[in-house]
Design a protein around this motif. Structure first.
Motif, mmCIF file in Angstrom:
data_model
loop_
_atom_site.group_PDB
_atom_site.id
_atom_site.type_symbol
_atom_site.label_atom_id
_atom_site.label_comp_id
_atom_site.label_asym_id
_atom_site.label_seq_id
_atom_site.Cartn_x
_atom_site.Cartn_y
_atom_site.Cartn_z
ATOM 1 N N ILE A 24 16.489 -46.781 32.062
ATOM 2 C CA ILE A 24 15.139 -46.322 32.357
ATOM 3 C C ILE A 24 14.365 -46.317 31.051
ATOM 4 O O ILE A 24 14.747 -45.629 30.106
ATOM 5 C CB ILE A 24 15.154 -44.916 32.998
ATOM 6 C CG1 ILE A 24 15.921 -44.990 34.321
ATOM 7 C CG2 ILE A 24 13.737 -44.399 33.198
ATOM 8 C CD1 ILE A 24 16.152 -43.660 34.983
ATOM 9 N N ASP A 25 13.315 -47.123 30.989
ATOM 10 C CA ASP A 25 12.553 -47.280 29.760
ATOM 11 C C ASP A 25 11.071 -47.339 30.108
ATOM 12 O O ASP A 25 10.583 -48.354 30.613
ATOM 13 C CB ASP A 25 12.999 -48.549 29.038
ATOM 14 C CG ASP A 25 12.261 -48.794 27.734
ATOM 15 O OD1 ASP A 25 11.387 -47.985 27.351
ATOM 16 O OD2 ASP A 25 12.563 -49.813 27.081
ATOM 17 N N LYS A 26 10.358 -46.271 29.844
ATOM 18 C CA LYS A 26 8.926 -46.229 30.173
ATOM 19 C C LYS A 26 8.100 -47.175 29.312
ATOM 20 O O LYS A 26 6.947 -47.433 29.623
ATOM 21 C CB LYS A 26 8.404 -44.800 30.047
ATOM 22 C CG LYS A 26 8.973 -43.890 31.112
ATOM 23 C CD LYS A 26 8.426 -42.494 31.023
ATOM 24 C CE LYS A 26 9.054 -41.666 32.124
ATOM 25 N NZ LYS A 26 8.589 -40.308 32.152
ATOM 26 N N ASN A 27 8.704 -47.689 28.229
ATOM 27 C CA ASN A 27 8.000 -48.632 27.363
ATOM 28 C C ASN A 27 8.485 -50.063 27.551
ATOM 29 O O ASN A 27 8.206 -50.932 26.741
ATOM 30 C CB ASN A 27 8.164 -48.221 25.893
ATOM 31 C CG ASN A 27 7.487 -46.898 25.625
ATOM 32 O OD1 ASN A 27 6.347 -46.693 26.012
ATOM 33 N ND2 ASN A 27 8.190 -45.992 24.994
ATOM 34 N N HIS A 28 9.213 -50.315 28.629
ATOM 35 C CA HIS A 28 9.705 -51.665 28.931
ATOM 36 C C HIS A 28 8.512 -52.592 29.171
ATOM 37 O O HIS A 28 7.484 -52.155 29.701
ATOM 38 C CB HIS A 28 10.608 -51.613 30.167
ATOM 39 C CG HIS A 28 11.327 -52.888 30.419
ATOM 40 N ND1 HIS A 28 10.737 -53.939 31.066
ATOM 41 C CD2 HIS A 28 12.576 -53.292 30.097
ATOM 42 C CE1 HIS A 28 11.587 -54.944 31.133
ATOM 43 N NE2 HIS A 28 12.716 -54.574 30.557
ATOM 44 N N PRO A 29 8.632 -53.874 28.784
ATOM 45 C CA PRO A 29 7.508 -54.805 29.006
ATOM 46 C C PRO A 29 6.999 -54.857 30.442
ATOM 47 O O PRO A 29 5.822 -55.109 30.666
ATOM 48 C CB PRO A 29 8.094 -56.161 28.583
ATOM 49 C CG PRO A 29 9.133 -55.816 27.587
ATOM 50 C CD PRO A 29 9.728 -54.494 28.053
ATOM 51 N N HIS A 30 7.857 -54.621 31.423
ATOM 52 C CA HIS A 30 7.384 -54.625 32.814
ATOM 53 C C HIS A 30 6.350 -53.526 33.024
ATOM 54 O O HIS A 30 5.512 -53.607 33.912
ATOM 55 C CB HIS A 30 8.527 -54.414 33.794
ATOM 56 C CG HIS A 30 9.490 -55.560 33.843
ATOM 57 N ND1 HIS A 30 10.623 -55.517 34.573
ATOM 58 C CD2 HIS A 30 9.499 -56.768 33.241
ATOM 59 C CE1 HIS A 30 11.295 -56.641 34.436
ATOM 60 N NE2 HIS A 30 10.627 -57.419 33.635
ATOM 61 N N VAL A 31 6.421 -52.499 32.223
ATOM 62 C CA VAL A 31 5.500 -51.379 32.361
ATOM 63 C C VAL A 31 4.285 -51.569 31.465
ATOM 64 O O VAL A 31 3.157 -51.327 31.878
ATOM 65 C CB VAL A 31 6.208 -50.040 32.013
ATOM 66 C CG1 VAL A 31 5.245 -48.876 32.088
ATOM 67 C CG2 VAL A 31 7.404 -49.820 32.925
ATOM 68 N N THR A 32 4.488 -52.020 30.242
ATOM 69 C CA THR A 32 3.397 -52.066 29.271
ATOM 70 C C THR A 32 2.759 -53.440 29.120
ATOM 71 O O THR A 32 1.575 -53.606 29.390
ATOM 72 C CB THR A 32 3.900 -51.580 27.899
ATOM 73 O OG1 THR A 32 4.995 -52.406 27.482
ATOM 74 C CG2 THR A 32 4.365 -50.127 27.965
ATOM 75 N N LEU A 33 3.527 -54.431 28.713
ATOM 76 C CA LEU A 33 2.985 -55.751 28.421
ATOM 77 C C LEU A 33 2.291 -56.377 29.617
ATOM 78 O O LEU A 33 1.172 -56.869 29.514
ATOM 79 C CB LEU A 33 4.091 -56.686 27.917
ATOM 80 C CG LEU A 33 3.671 -58.135 27.669
ATOM 81 C CD1 LEU A 33 2.656 -58.214 26.538
ATOM 82 C CD2 LEU A 33 4.883 -58.996 27.364
ATOM 83 N N PHE A 34 2.945 -56.339 30.759
ATOM 84 C CA PHE A 34 2.370 -57.017 31.911
ATOM 85 C C PHE A 34 1.105 -56.333 32.408
ATOM 86 O O PHE A 34 0.230 -56.985 32.957
ATOM 87 C CB PHE A 34 3.400 -57.157 33.025
ATOM 88 C CG PHE A 34 4.486 -58.142 32.673
ATOM 89 C CD1 PHE A 34 4.196 -59.485 32.514
ATOM 90 C CD2 PHE A 34 5.781 -57.726 32.479
ATOM 91 C CE1 PHE A 34 5.173 -60.403 32.182
ATOM 92 C CE2 PHE A 34 6.774 -58.633 32.146
ATOM 93 C CZ PHE A 34 6.474 -59.975 31.993
ATOM 94 N N LYS A 35 0.994 -55.035 32.212
ATOM 95 C CA LYS A 35 -0.243 -54.355 32.613
ATOM 96 C C LYS A 35 -1.417 -54.845 31.783
ATOM 97 O O LYS A 35 -2.530 -54.935 32.279
ATOM 98 C CB LYS A 35 -0.096 -52.845 32.486
ATOM 99 C CG LYS A 35 0.701 -52.223 33.600
ATOM 100 C CD LYS A 35 0.720 -50.717 33.486
ATOM 101 C CE LYS A 35 1.512 -50.109 34.622
ATOM 102 N NZ LYS A 35 1.587 -48.644 34.501
#
Length: 132
Positions: free
Chosen positions: A19-30
Protein backbone atom coordinates in the motif's frame (compact mmCIF):
# COMPACT_ATOMS: atom_id res chain seq x y z
CA UNK A 1 0.88 -25.43 -11.33
CA UNK A 2 -1.10 -26.31 -14.41
CA UNK A 3 -4.82 -25.68 -14.05
CA UNK A 4 -4.68 -23.53 -10.92
CA UNK A 5 -5.33 -19.84 -10.54
CA UNK A 6 -4.46 -19.39 -6.87
CA UNK A 7 -1.32 -20.15 -4.86
CA UNK A 8 -1.33 -23.74 -3.62
CA UNK A 9 -0.63 -22.52 -0.08
CA UNK A 10 -3.68 -20.25 -0.29
CA UNK A 11 -3.29 -16.92 1.57
CA UNK A 12 0.32 -17.71 2.53
CA UNK A 13 1.28 -17.94 -1.15
CA UNK A 14 0.83 -14.23 -1.87
CA UNK A 15 3.45 -11.54 -1.43
CA UNK A 16 2.74 -9.02 1.35
CA UNK A 17 0.24 -6.25 0.76
CA UNK A 18 1.79 -3.20 -0.86
CA UNK A 19 0.00 0.00 0.00
CA UNK A 20 1.67 3.18 -1.21
CA UNK A 21 -0.25 6.45 -1.32
CA UNK A 22 2.58 7.95 -3.39
CA UNK A 23 2.57 5.19 -6.02
CA UNK A 24 2.56 6.50 -9.63
CA UNK A 25 -0.95 5.09 -10.12
CA UNK A 26 -2.07 7.59 -7.52
CA UNK A 27 0.15 10.59 -8.26
CA UNK A 28 1.74 10.58 -11.71
CA UNK A 29 -1.28 9.45 -13.66
CA UNK A 30 -3.53 12.02 -12.01
CA UNK A 31 -1.26 14.77 -13.31
CA UNK A 32 -0.54 13.32 -16.77
CA UNK A 33 -3.99 11.86 -17.49
CA UNK A 34 -6.44 13.95 -15.47
CA UNK A 35 -9.45 12.86 -17.55
CA UNK A 36 -8.79 9.13 -17.22
CA UNK A 37 -11.43 7.19 -15.31
CA UNK A 38 -10.71 5.99 -11.78
CA UNK A 39 -10.20 2.23 -11.36
CA UNK A 40 -13.79 1.76 -10.15
CA UNK A 41 -15.19 3.90 -12.99
CA UNK A 42 -13.16 1.89 -15.52
CA UNK A 43 -14.32 -1.41 -14.01
CA UNK A 44 -17.97 -0.35 -14.02
CA UNK A 45 -17.89 1.21 -17.49
CA UNK A 46 -15.67 -1.18 -19.48
CA UNK A 47 -15.00 -4.44 -17.62
CA UNK A 48 -18.34 -5.26 -16.00
CA UNK A 49 -20.86 -2.78 -17.42
CA UNK A 50 -23.81 -4.99 -16.53
CA UNK A 51 -22.69 -5.73 -12.97
CA UNK A 52 -25.22 -5.03 -10.27
CA UNK A 53 -24.20 -2.84 -7.33
CA UNK A 54 -20.44 -2.67 -7.94
CA UNK A 55 -18.95 -1.52 -4.63
CA UNK A 56 -17.03 1.74 -4.41
CA UNK A 57 -14.11 -0.20 -2.90
CA UNK A 58 -12.97 -3.38 -4.59
CA UNK A 59 -10.16 -5.88 -4.01
CA UNK A 60 -9.15 -7.80 -7.11
CA UNK A 61 -6.85 -10.83 -7.10
CA UNK A 62 -4.57 -10.84 -10.14
CA UNK A 63 -1.34 -12.14 -11.54
CA UNK A 64 1.32 -9.43 -11.62
CA UNK A 65 2.44 -8.62 -15.13
CA UNK A 66 -0.78 -10.00 -16.65
CA UNK A 67 0.67 -13.51 -16.95
CA UNK A 68 -2.19 -15.85 -17.69
CA UNK A 69 -3.67 -18.08 -20.33
CA UNK A 70 -7.24 -18.15 -21.50
CA UNK A 71 -9.19 -20.42 -23.82
CA UNK A 72 -10.80 -19.36 -27.06
CA UNK A 73 -14.15 -20.26 -25.51
CA UNK A 74 -13.60 -17.73 -22.72
CA UNK A 75 -12.50 -15.03 -25.15
CA UNK A 76 -15.64 -15.55 -27.24
CA UNK A 77 -17.94 -14.99 -24.25
CA UNK A 78 -17.86 -11.28 -25.12
CA UNK A 79 -18.70 -9.78 -28.51
CA UNK A 80 -15.89 -8.11 -30.46
CA UNK A 81 -17.32 -4.68 -29.58
CA UNK A 82 -16.48 -5.31 -25.92
CA UNK A 83 -12.81 -5.79 -26.78
CA UNK A 84 -12.81 -2.83 -29.17
CA UNK A 85 -13.98 -0.58 -26.32
CA UNK A 86 -11.15 -1.90 -24.12
CA UNK A 87 -8.62 -1.40 -26.92
CA UNK A 88 -9.81 2.18 -27.43
CA UNK A 89 -9.12 2.86 -23.76
CA UNK A 90 -5.45 1.88 -24.05
CA UNK A 91 -4.95 3.61 -27.40
CA UNK A 92 -5.29 7.24 -26.32
CA UNK A 93 -2.01 7.76 -24.48
CA UNK A 94 1.61 6.58 -24.70
CA UNK A 95 1.44 4.97 -21.24
CA UNK A 96 -2.28 4.78 -20.37
CA UNK A 97 -3.31 4.16 -16.78
CA UNK A 98 -6.05 1.94 -18.21
CA UNK A 99 -3.36 -0.61 -19.15
CA UNK A 100 -2.46 -0.92 -15.48
CA UNK A 101 -6.13 -1.28 -14.61
CA UNK A 102 -6.45 -4.11 -17.13
CA UNK A 103 -3.55 -5.94 -15.49
CA UNK A 104 -5.67 -6.24 -12.35
CA UNK A 105 -8.97 -6.88 -14.14
CA UNK A 106 -8.22 -9.67 -16.65
CA UNK A 107 -9.82 -12.35 -14.47
CA UNK A 108 -13.13 -10.52 -14.43
CA UNK A 109 -12.95 -9.82 -18.18
CA UNK A 110 -12.66 -13.54 -18.96
CA UNK A 111 -14.90 -14.81 -16.12
CA UNK A 112 -18.01 -12.60 -16.39
CA UNK A 113 -20.03 -15.32 -14.65
CA UNK A 114 -17.78 -15.01 -11.59
CA UNK A 115 -17.06 -11.30 -11.16
CA UNK A 116 -14.97 -10.52 -8.10
CA UNK A 117 -17.14 -7.43 -7.58
CA UNK A 118 -20.10 -9.75 -6.97
CA UNK A 119 -18.56 -12.94 -5.55
CA UNK A 120 -15.47 -11.56 -3.79
CA UNK A 121 -11.82 -12.29 -4.55
CA UNK A 122 -11.27 -15.49 -6.52
CA UNK A 123 -8.50 -16.65 -4.13
CA UNK A 124 -8.02 -16.55 -0.37
CA UNK A 125 -5.65 -13.83 0.81
CA UNK A 126 -4.33 -12.53 4.08
CA UNK A 127 -6.30 -9.60 5.45
CA UNK A 128 -4.93 -6.22 4.38
CA UNK A 129 -3.02 -4.27 7.01
CA UNK A 130 -4.97 -1.69 8.95
CA UNK A 131 -3.76 1.87 8.83
CA UNK A 132 -2.83 3.55 12.10
Amino acid sequence: TKGTQCPLSQEKGWSPWWIDKNHPHVTLFKSTQPNAPTPIEFYQRYVAPGAIDTPQSLTLVFSCGARFSVSRERILRHPIGYYKRLLAQVSKHKNPIQGFYLEAMWYDIFHPESLQSEKGPVCKMAAPPTEA
